[in-house]
Design a protein around this motif. Structure first.
Motif, mmCIF file in Angstrom:
data_model
loop_
_atom_site.group_PDB
_atom_site.id
_atom_site.type_symbol
_atom_site.label_atom_id
_atom_site.label_comp_id
_atom_site.label_asym_id
_atom_site.label_seq_id
_atom_site.Cartn_x
_atom_site.Cartn_y
_atom_site.Cartn_z
ATOM 1 N N GLU A 232 0.830 -1.205 0.000
ATOM 2 C CA GLU A 232 0.000 0.000 0.000
ATOM 3 C C GLU A 232 0.870 1.263 0.000
ATOM 4 O O GLU A 232 0.541 2.251 -0.664
ATOM 5 C CB GLU A 232 -0.911 -0.007 1.231
ATOM 6 C CG GLU A 232 -1.987 1.061 1.201
ATOM 7 C CD GLU A 232 -2.973 0.862 0.067
ATOM 8 O OE1 GLU A 232 -3.530 1.885 -0.416
ATOM 9 O OE2 GLU A 232 -3.198 -0.294 -0.357
ATOM 10 N N THR A 236 0.772 4.171 -2.936
ATOM 11 C CA THR A 236 0.517 5.602 -2.705
ATOM 12 C C THR A 236 1.675 6.457 -3.213
ATOM 13 O O THR A 236 1.463 7.523 -3.785
ATOM 14 C CB THR A 236 0.293 5.847 -1.210
ATOM 15 O OG1 THR A 236 1.396 5.300 -0.471
ATOM 16 C CG2 THR A 236 -1.007 5.223 -0.740
ATOM 17 N N ARG A 240 1.421 9.230 -6.185
ATOM 18 C CA ARG A 240 1.854 10.609 -5.942
ATOM 19 C C ARG A 240 2.820 11.088 -7.013
ATOM 20 O O ARG A 240 2.710 12.202 -7.534
ATOM 21 C CB ARG A 240 2.497 10.708 -4.558
ATOM 22 C CG ARG A 240 2.883 12.123 -4.139
ATOM 23 C CD ARG A 240 3.615 12.113 -2.811
ATOM 24 N NE ARG A 240 4.884 11.416 -2.899
ATOM 25 C CZ ARG A 240 5.992 11.962 -3.417
ATOM 26 N NH1 ARG A 240 5.965 13.194 -3.893
ATOM 27 N NH2 ARG A 240 7.109 11.266 -3.461
#
Length: 287
Positions: A232, A236, A240
Motif C-alpha cells: 500500500e 501511494t 503521488r
C-alpha cells in the motif's frame, strides 16, 4: 555439492520484475552437462571435477579423447571440456558419467560469477584499445590524429619500458563478471535467466559459479501479466509521483501555449503593415 556448471550464451533480452522494474536478462543454456572425470589428491595431487557440456558425434573426435571418455560411458562426446578445481573432495555426491541438473545446483535469487571469453577485436590502435585521446587535428598534423605519441625517453634509459600501452590485439580475453543474479530457471530446457550482461559472443562458452544469495531478490513478472505486486505504501508513493508528473506536463503545456506579449504586439504590427502595403502596390500597377 558442486557449485559450478558450464553453459553457452544464447540471447540478451529485457523483462520486468514484480515491482515493475525493467531489467536486462541474459538467457544461458546450461545443459546437458556430464561428469567426465574426478581427480583425487592422492593420485593427481589436487581435487577437481572434469565437466563436459553439449553433445557431438563420437566420429568427430580423435582416438585419444575417445579413450578418455570411455570411463564416463557417454553415448555422445561433449562439445566443451573444462576442469573445476575443488578445495575438498565431494565424496559420493557425484559419480563419473552422472548428468548435472541446473535445478540441483542453482535456485532463483542465487548470486553468481560468470566467466567467459570476450569478443576478439583483432589488431587495433591505441585509441580503440586503450582509449587514447590522440594528437592535435590542426597546425599541419593531419596524420597524427590517432597516433600514440612518444613511447619513451631518449638515451636514458634508451629503451621502451615493459607494459607500455601500444597497438596490438584487443579482446579475446578471459573475463569474470561478479554480482549477477539468477532470476529464473527453466528446468525442462535447462536454461538460466540471469540479471545483467555476460562476456562473449552468442553460443560462446560460459562458466557459472555460485557465490552466495542476493539479499533483496525480486522475482520476474510472468509473461503477459500487467499487474504490479506492490504494498500500500509503494502504491501511494507511485500514484503521488504520477500526479506530480501530470501536473508538470500540464504546466509545461500552458507555458508553451501562451505566447509572450512582445511577440503578440510584433505579429499585430506586421499584419497591419502588410494590409497597408498591398493596396498601394496595386495602385502603382494600375498607374
Amino acid at each position: 555439492m558442486l557449485n559450478t556448471i558450464l553453459g553457452i550464451k544464447k540471447e540478451v533480452n529485457q523483462r520486468f520484475t514484480q515491482d515493475g522494474t525493467r531489467i536486462p536478462v541474459t538467457r544461458i543454456k546450461a545443459g546437458p552437462c556430464y561428469v567426465v572425470q574426478i581427480r583425487d589428491e592422492k593420485k593427481d595431487g589436487y581435487h577437481a571435477v572434469q565437466v563436459g557440456w553439449g553433445e557431438k558425434k563420437m566420429t568427430k573426435i580423435k582416438k585419444p579423447l575417445k579413450g578418455h571418455l570411455r570411463g564416463a560411458k557417454l553415448e555422445k562426446a561433449p562439445r566443451f571440456l573444462r576442469e573445476i578445481r575443488l578445495e575438498k573432495p565431494l565424496g559420493d555426491e557425484i559419480k563419473v558419467g552422472e548428468r548435472l541438473k541446473v535445478a540441483d545446483i542453482f535456485q532463483p535469487g542465487d548470486q553468481i560469477k560468470v566467466t567467459g571469453w570476450s569478443k576478439g577485436k583483432g589488431f587495433t590502435g591505441v585509441v580503440k584499445r586503450w582509449g587514447f585521446k590522440g594528437g592535435p587535428r590542426t597546425h599541419g598534423q593531419s596524420d597524427r590524429e590517432r597516433a600514440p605519441g612518444s613511447i619513451g625517453q631518449g638515451t636514458t634509459p634508451g629503451r621502451v619500458h615493459k607494459g607500455k600501452k601500444m597497438p596490438g590485439r584487443a579482446g579475446n580475453a578471459r573475463i569474470a563478471v561478479k554480482g549477477l543474479t539468477i532470476q529464473a530457471i527453466d528446468k525442462e530446457n535447462e536454461e538460466l535467466l540471469i540479471k545483467g550482461l555476460v562476456p562473449g559472443a552468442q553460443n560462446g562458452l560460459l562458466i557459472i559459479t555460485k557465490t552466495g544469495k542476493t539479499k533483496r531478490f525480486v522475482p520476474l513478472m510472468e509473461v503477459g501479466k500487467k499487474e504490479i505486486e506492490e504494498t500500500e505504501e509503494q502504491r501511494t508513493e507511485r500514484l503521488r509521483r504520477e500526479e506530480e508528473a501530470k501536473e508538470a506536463l500540464v504546466a509545461a503545456g500552458e507555458t508553451e501555449a501562451k505566447p509572450q506579449s512582445g511577440q503578440e504586439e510584433k505579429s499585430v504590427e506586421e499584419k497591419e503593415k502588410k494590409t497597408k502595403e498591398e493596396p498601394v502596390e496595386e495602385a502603382k500597377d494600375n498607374g
